[in-house]
Design a protein around this motif. Structure first.
Motif, PDB file in Angstrom:
ATOM      1  N   ASN A  62      -4.451 -15.326 -13.809  1.00 35.72           N
ATOM      2  CA  ASN A  62      -3.233 -15.956 -13.304  1.00 35.72           C
ATOM      3  C   ASN A  62      -3.329 -16.207 -11.803  1.00 35.72           C
ATOM      4  OD1 ASN A  62      -1.307 -13.595 -11.938  1.00 35.72           O
ATOM      5  ND2 ASN A  62      -2.718 -12.807 -13.494  1.00 35.72           N
ATOM      6  N   GLN A  63      -2.530 -17.119 -11.321  1.00 37.25           N
ATOM      7  CA  GLN A  63      -2.640 -17.603  -9.955  1.00 37.25           C
ATOM      8  C   GLN A  63      -2.133 -16.580  -8.927  1.00 37.25           C
ATOM      9  OE1 GLN A  63      -0.257 -21.110 -10.542  1.00 37.25           O
ATOM     10  NE2 GLN A  63      -2.032 -22.428 -10.818  1.00 37.25           N
ATOM     11  N   TRP A  64      -2.643 -16.730  -7.693  1.00 34.92           N
ATOM     12  CA  TRP A  64      -2.140 -15.986  -6.546  1.00 34.92           C
ATOM     13  C   TRP A  64      -0.937 -16.726  -5.979  1.00 34.92           C
ATOM     14  CZ3 TRP A  64      -4.475 -11.591  -4.117  1.00 34.92           C
ATOM     15  CH2 TRP A  64      -5.679 -11.176  -4.706  1.00 34.92           C
ATOM     16  N   GLU A  65      -0.031 -15.969  -5.373  1.00 33.97           N
ATOM     17  CA  GLU A  65       1.096 -16.576  -4.661  1.00 33.97           C
ATOM     18  C   GLU A  65       0.938 -16.345  -3.168  1.00 33.97           C
ATOM     19  OE1 GLU A  65       5.578 -16.359  -5.742  1.00 33.97           O
ATOM     20  OE2 GLU A  65       5.264 -14.862  -4.150  1.00 33.97           O
ATOM     21  N   VAL A  66       1.060 -17.419  -2.389  1.00 33.20           N
ATOM     22  CA  VAL A  66       1.066 -17.349  -0.928  1.00 33.20           C
ATOM     23  C   VAL A  66       2.416 -17.880  -0.472  1.00 33.20           C
ATOM     24  CG1 VAL A  66       0.001 -18.139   1.202  1.00 33.20           C
ATOM     25  CG2 VAL A  66      -1.424 -17.625  -0.781  1.00 33.20           C
ATOM     26  N   GLY A  89       7.911 -14.434   8.367  1.00 32.21           N
ATOM     27  CA  GLY A  89       7.008 -13.634   7.560  1.00 32.21           C
ATOM     28  C   GLY A  89       6.065 -14.472   6.724  1.00 32.21           C
ATOM     29  N   VAL A  90       4.960 -13.877   6.334  1.00 37.02           N
ATOM     30  CA  VAL A  90       4.004 -14.479   5.401  1.00 37.02           C
ATOM     31  C   VAL A  90       3.574 -13.384   4.437  1.00 37.02           C
ATOM     32  CG1 VAL A  90       3.189 -16.256   7.002  1.00 37.02           C
ATOM     33  CG2 VAL A  90       2.043 -14.034   6.931  1.00 37.02           C
ATOM     34  N   HIS A  91       3.186 -13.774   3.234  1.00 38.45           N
ATOM     35  CA  HIS A  91       2.730 -12.772   2.278  1.00 38.45           C
ATOM     36  C   HIS A  91       1.730 -13.367   1.306  1.00 38.45           C
ATOM     37  CE1 HIS A  91       5.924 -14.505  -0.409  1.00 38.45           C
ATOM     38  NE2 HIS A  91       4.978 -14.289  -1.302  1.00 38.45           N
ATOM     39  N   VAL A  92       0.984 -12.470   0.665  1.00 39.97           N
ATOM     40  CA  VAL A  92       0.087 -12.801  -0.446  1.00 39.97           C
ATOM     41  C   VAL A  92       0.451 -11.859  -1.581  1.00 39.97           C
ATOM     42  CG1 VAL A  92      -2.291 -12.911  -1.258  1.00 39.97           C
ATOM     43  CG2 VAL A  92      -1.758 -13.559   1.088  1.00 39.97           C
ATOM     44  N   ARG A  93       0.598 -12.419  -2.791  1.00 33.85           N
ATOM     45  CA  ARG A  93       1.064 -11.622  -3.926  1.00 33.85           C
ATOM     46  C   ARG A  93       0.186 -11.879  -5.141  1.00 33.85           C
ATOM     47  NH1 ARG A  93       7.125 -12.339  -6.584  1.00 33.85           N
ATOM     48  NH2 ARG A  93       6.926 -10.812  -8.282  1.00 33.85           N
ATOM     49  N   SER A 101       3.761  -6.400  -9.709  1.00 32.28           N
ATOM     50  CA  SER A 101       2.787  -7.096  -8.874  1.00 32.28           C
ATOM     51  C   SER A 101       2.730  -6.427  -7.513  1.00 32.28           C
ATOM     52  CB  SER A 101       3.157  -8.587  -8.733  1.00 32.28           C
ATOM     53  OG  SER A 101       4.476  -8.733  -8.222  1.00 32.28           O
ATOM     54  N   LEU A 102       1.644  -6.677  -6.781  1.00 36.31           N
ATOM     55  CA  LEU A 102       1.473  -6.160  -5.431  1.00 36.31           C
ATOM     56  C   LEU A 102       1.581  -7.297  -4.428  1.00 36.31           C
ATOM     57  CD1 LEU A 102      -1.431  -3.571  -5.748  1.00 36.31           C
ATOM     58  CD2 LEU A 102       1.005  -3.099  -5.452  1.00 36.31           C
ATOM     59  N   ARG A 103       2.197  -6.991  -3.270  1.00 40.38           N
ATOM     60  CA  ARG A 103       2.372  -8.015  -2.246  1.00 40.38           C
ATOM     61  C   ARG A 103       2.030  -7.428  -0.879  1.00 40.38           C
ATOM     62  NH1 ARG A 103       8.114 -11.079  -1.585  1.00 40.38           N
ATOM     63  NH2 ARG A 103       8.714  -9.115  -0.581  1.00 40.38           N
ATOM     64  N   LEU A 104       1.170  -8.107  -0.135  1.00 37.71           N
ATOM     65  CA  LEU A 104       0.849  -7.747   1.242  1.00 37.71           C
ATOM     66  C   LEU A 104       1.636  -8.679   2.144  1.00 37.71           C
ATOM     67  CD1 LEU A 104      -0.922  -5.957   3.109  1.00 37.71           C
ATOM     68  CD2 LEU A 104      -2.595  -7.832   3.081  1.00 37.71           C
ATOM     69  N   ASN A 332       7.124 -20.549  -1.592  1.00 35.19           N
ATOM     70  CA  ASN A 332       5.956 -19.905  -2.182  1.00 35.19           C
ATOM     71  C   ASN A 332       5.114 -20.926  -2.934  1.00 35.19           C
ATOM     72  OD1 ASN A 332       7.017 -17.403  -1.319  1.00 35.19           O
ATOM     73  ND2 ASN A 332       8.253 -17.264  -3.167  1.00 35.19           N
ATOM     74  N   ILE A 333       3.795 -20.790  -2.811  1.00 34.96           N
ATOM     75  CA  ILE A 333       2.846 -21.714  -3.437  1.00 34.96           C
ATOM     76  C   ILE A 333       1.910 -20.897  -4.323  1.00 34.96           C
ATOM     77  CG2 ILE A 333       1.094 -23.475  -3.028  1.00 34.96           C
ATOM     78  CD1 ILE A 333       2.252 -23.821  -0.222  1.00 34.96           C
ATOM     79  N   ASN A 334       1.685 -21.355  -5.550  1.00 32.98           N
ATOM     80  CA  ASN A 334       0.749 -20.710  -6.472  1.00 32.98           C
ATOM     81  C   ASN A 334      -0.613 -21.369  -6.346  1.00 32.98           C
ATOM     82  OD1 ASN A 334       2.953 -19.241  -7.399  1.00 32.98           O
ATOM     83  ND2 ASN A 334       3.389 -20.692  -9.035  1.00 32.98           N
TER      84      ASN A 334
END
Length: 569
Positions: A62-66, A89-93, A101-104, A332-334
C-alpha cells in the motif's frame, strides 16, 4: 480566545464534511487476486490463497502518505496566549495494518502571549528584573526611610505586563488509530476519522518585549488601573504606549544555566502528545485533513515565566507546566506505484462480504440431492419416485417406453412393437392381426382412419415463430386423445410453403414441433406420424393434421433441409 479557535475549527469542519460526504465511494477495495500489488515476501501466502490451501489473502503493498499542514499554534501557560499565531508541519505516514499506522512528523510553531493584568512577581526572573525592579529601602532626607526603585526611581513597584514570543520545533513518532474504516453497510467512505498519540523531542527559544523603541523600559504604570480586567482594552492600551515596538529583543529566562540537555544552544525537552483528526478524500491520491494536537512538555519556561506572586515583593516557583496546541489543515498525497491506497482507506471486510455475495475463491461443497429410487433424477424433479431398479428413465425420472405400448423398456420383451400390433400383453409383446405383408399397413386392409379420427384441427403459428402456443396445446391434447383411442391409426402432419430456404426450414421446424409435442408431452409413439413439409396449396402459418390412409407410407422424421437456419423453440 479559545472560543474563537474552536468556532473557527467547527466552521471549517462543517464545510469539509459537506465535501467529504459527497465523495462516498462504493465498490471493491482492490482485486485480491492481483499479484502485482503483493510484495515478494508475501507471495507464498498469495499463491497458497489462490490455490485454495490458505483462507486469507496476503496483505497488499500500500502507498505511503506524505502531508503538509498549516494552522494555529497556541501555548497554554502562565501568560495568556495571543490567538492566532502560525504553525507548520510535514509528515510521512505508513500503514502497518488496516487500523494502525506510524507517522513521523516535524512541527514548527510560533507562539505569542501577553498578560492583561500587571504583575510584580518578577524579582527572581532575570529577564525582567534586569530592567524593572521592586522598590528597596533607601535613606531619604531627614533620615526618613523610603522605598524607591533602583531603576525607574519609582516609590512603588514597577508593574510589568508579561509577554513573550517563542519558536518551538518538535520531531515525533506517532501511532495513528483509524476509527471508521471497518464498515458493515458500505464498502468505503469519503472521510476517515483517526486518533493518534506520539512521543518525541522539542527545542524552543523564547524572548520577551522588555524595552521600547527608545531602548528604555516601558512605563506600564501609566496604564490606568481601572481597565485591567478588560483583556482587549488593556492590550490596546499597552500597544498605545509611546515607545511600544512589538520587538521581542530580550532572551527570556531559560534552563541555560542548568544542567539540561541542549540542541543547537536551545533547550531540549522530551514531549508527548495526543490528538485526533478527520481526512476527506478528494480522489485516490489526494485528501485534505483537519486535526488538532495537544502536546505535554513538562517544561515551565516556554512562556519565559515560572514565578508566581506569593506576597508583595516575593515570588514562589510554580509547578504547572506549559503545553501547546497545534490545530491544522493539511493536504496529504499518496505515493507509490503498483500499490493499493493506504490501508486506512480500505475496508478489511470488503473481501469477505464480496466473497459471500459473489464467490470467486470460496470452495463450495458438492451439493448432495436425494434420489430415493436411484434412477439418477433427484426426488425434487422425479415424476416417478418409485422407478424399479435398473429401469432406464427420461429426464423427468419416468421409465422409458420406446414403443409407447405401456410396458417400460426394462420389462418389454419386444422393445419396438408396431402400433398396429398393439395392444400388447404384460411382457410388451403385440399381436399382429395379419403376418402377411399383403395385408397392408395396420394388419387389415382399408382401415378408414380419416373416419375414425374425424376431422383433426389445424395448428396455427404467428409470425415466424415455431413455438407451440397455449391454444395449440389444447388442440393437440384433443388429437392425442383420439390417437390413444385408435391405436391402429397414423396421422399425416403437413406444413406448407417452400419458396426459399428460410420458408422450407420454417415449414420443417413447425411440423417437427407438432410431432415432438405429441410424442414428448402426450406419449404418442413417433412411428404413428408421417412427416410432410414444404407442400404447396396451404397457409404458410398453418400445420394440418389428418388421418393416414394405406397410401400414406412416408417416414415419421426427415433431416432438416437447412440445419443452419433452424429456429429455436
Amino acid at each position: 480566545m479559545a472560543s474563537k479557535k474552536y468556532s473557527f475549527l467547527a466552521g471549517v469542519l462543517s464545510l469539509l464534511a459537506l465535501s467529504g460526504f459527497s465523495q462516498v465511494q462504493t465498490g471493491t477495495s482492490y482485486n485480491v487476486s492481483d499479484s502485482s500489488v503483493i510484495p515478494s515476501r508475501r507471495m507464498p501466502q498469495h499463491q497458497e490463497f489462490l490455490a485454495g490451501t490458505y483462507n486469507f489473502p496476503a496483505k497488499p503493498r500500500n502507498q505511503w502518505e506524505v502531508g503538509v499542514k498549516a494552522g494555529a499554534f497556541t501555548v497554554s501557560s502562565d501568560v495568556p496566549a495571543i490567538f492566532p499565531t502560525p504553525g507548520f508541519g510535514v509528515h510521512v505516514r505508513k500503514a502497518l495494518g488496516y487500523l494502525f499506522s506510524l507517522r513521523l512528523e516535524y512541527m514548527y510553531g510560533i507562539g505569542k502571549g501577553m498578560s492583561f493584568q500587571y504583575a510584580e512577581n518578577y524579582g527572581k526572573n532575570p529577564a525582567w528584573n534586569k530592567y524593572y525592579s521592586a522598590p528597596v529601602l533607601q535613606q531619604g532626607a531627614g533620615g526618613v526611610a523610603t522605598y524607591t526603585s533602583t531603576i525607574t526611581g519609582r516609590t512603588t513597584y514597577d508593574p510589568v505586563f508579561y509577554n513573550y514570543k517563542t519558536n518551538v520545533q518538535d520531531l515525533s513518532l506517532e501511532g495513528v488509530f483509524t476509527l471508521n474504516n471497518i464498515r458493515f453497510h458500505r464498502t468505503k467512505s469519503g472521510f476517515n476519522l483517526y486518533g493518534f498519540a506520539g512521543i518525541g523531542g522539542m527545542v524552543y527559544e523564547t524572548k520577551i518585549n522588555a524595552l521600547g523603541s527608545d531602548g528604555r523600559p516601558y512605563n506600564f504604570a501609566s496604564i490606568p488601573s481601572g481597565i485591567y480586567k478588560n483583556r482587549k482594552q488593556t492590550r490596546n492600551a499597552i500597544k498605545a504606549l509611546p515607545n511600544w515596538d512589538d520587538n521581542y529583543e530580550t532572551p527570556a529566562e531559560s534552563e541555560a544555566g542548568n544542567r539540561r540537555p541542549k540542541l543547537g544552544g536551545k533547550t531540549f525537552r522530551p514531549v508527548g502528545h495526543v490528538g485526533a483528526g478527520v481526512a476527506f478524500k478528494l480522489n485516490n491520491r489526494l485528501n485534505i485533513a483537519l486535526e488538532d494536537r495537544f502536546t505535554i512538555t513538562k517544561d515551565d519556561l516556554i512562556d519565559g515565566q515560572r514565578w508566581q506572586e506569593n506576597v508583595r515583593g516575593a515570588a514562589v516557583l510554580t509547578s504547572d507546566y506549559d503545553a501547546y496546541n497545534f490545530a491544522s489543515l493539511g493536504l496529504n498525497i499518496n505515493l507509490g506505484s503498483k500499490s493499493t491506497e493506504p490501508l486506512w482507506w480500505l475496508n478489511p471486510l470488503d473481501y469477505a462480504y464480496s466473497e459471500i455475495r459473489n464467490p470467486r475463491f470460496m470452495k463450495l461443497p458438492k451439493p448432495v440431492l436425494p434420489d430415493s429410487d436411484g434412477d439418477g433424477v433427484t426426488d425434487q424433479f422425479d415424476l416417478e419416485p418409485n422407478t424399479p431398479a435398473g429401469c432406464p428413465v427420461d429426464s423427468h425420472g419416468v421409465s422409458r417406453d420406446t414403443d409407447g405400448d405401456g410396458v417400460p423398456d426394462c420389462r418389454d420383451k419386444e422393445l419396438i412393437t408396431p402400433t398396429y400390433c398393439q395392444p400388447v400383453d404384460a411382457d410388451g409383446v403385440g399381436k399382429c392381426p395379419c403376418p402377411d405383408s399383403n395385408c397392408g399397413y395396420g394388419g387389415t386392409k382399408n382401415i378408414d382412419c380419416a373416419t375414425k379420427l374425424g376431422a383433426l384441427p389445424s395448428v396455427t403459428f404467428s409470425g415466424n415463430t415455431i413455438t407451440i402456443g397455449n391454444d395449440a396445446r389444447t388442440l393437440l391434447a384433443s388429437i392425442a386423445s383420439r390417437l390413444k383411442n385408435n391405436p391402429e391409426c397414423r396421422v399425416v402432419v403437413t406444413g406448407y410453403c417452400a419458396s426459399n430456404k428460410q420458408a422450407q426450414q420454417r415449414s420443417w421446424d413447425r411440423v417437427n414441433a407438432v410431432i415432438n409435442y405429441l410424442v414428448e408431452k402426450n406419449g404418442i409413439s413417433a412411428d404413428r406420424f408421417v412427416f410432410n413439409y414444404g407442400q404447396e396449396g396451404g397457409d404458410c402459418n398453418t400445420v394440418d393434421l389428418r388421418g393416414a390412409t394405406d397410401a400414406d407410407q412416408g417416414p415419421n422424421n426427415v433431416p432438416a433441409p437447412h440445419p443452419n437456419l433452424r429456429g429455436k423453440q
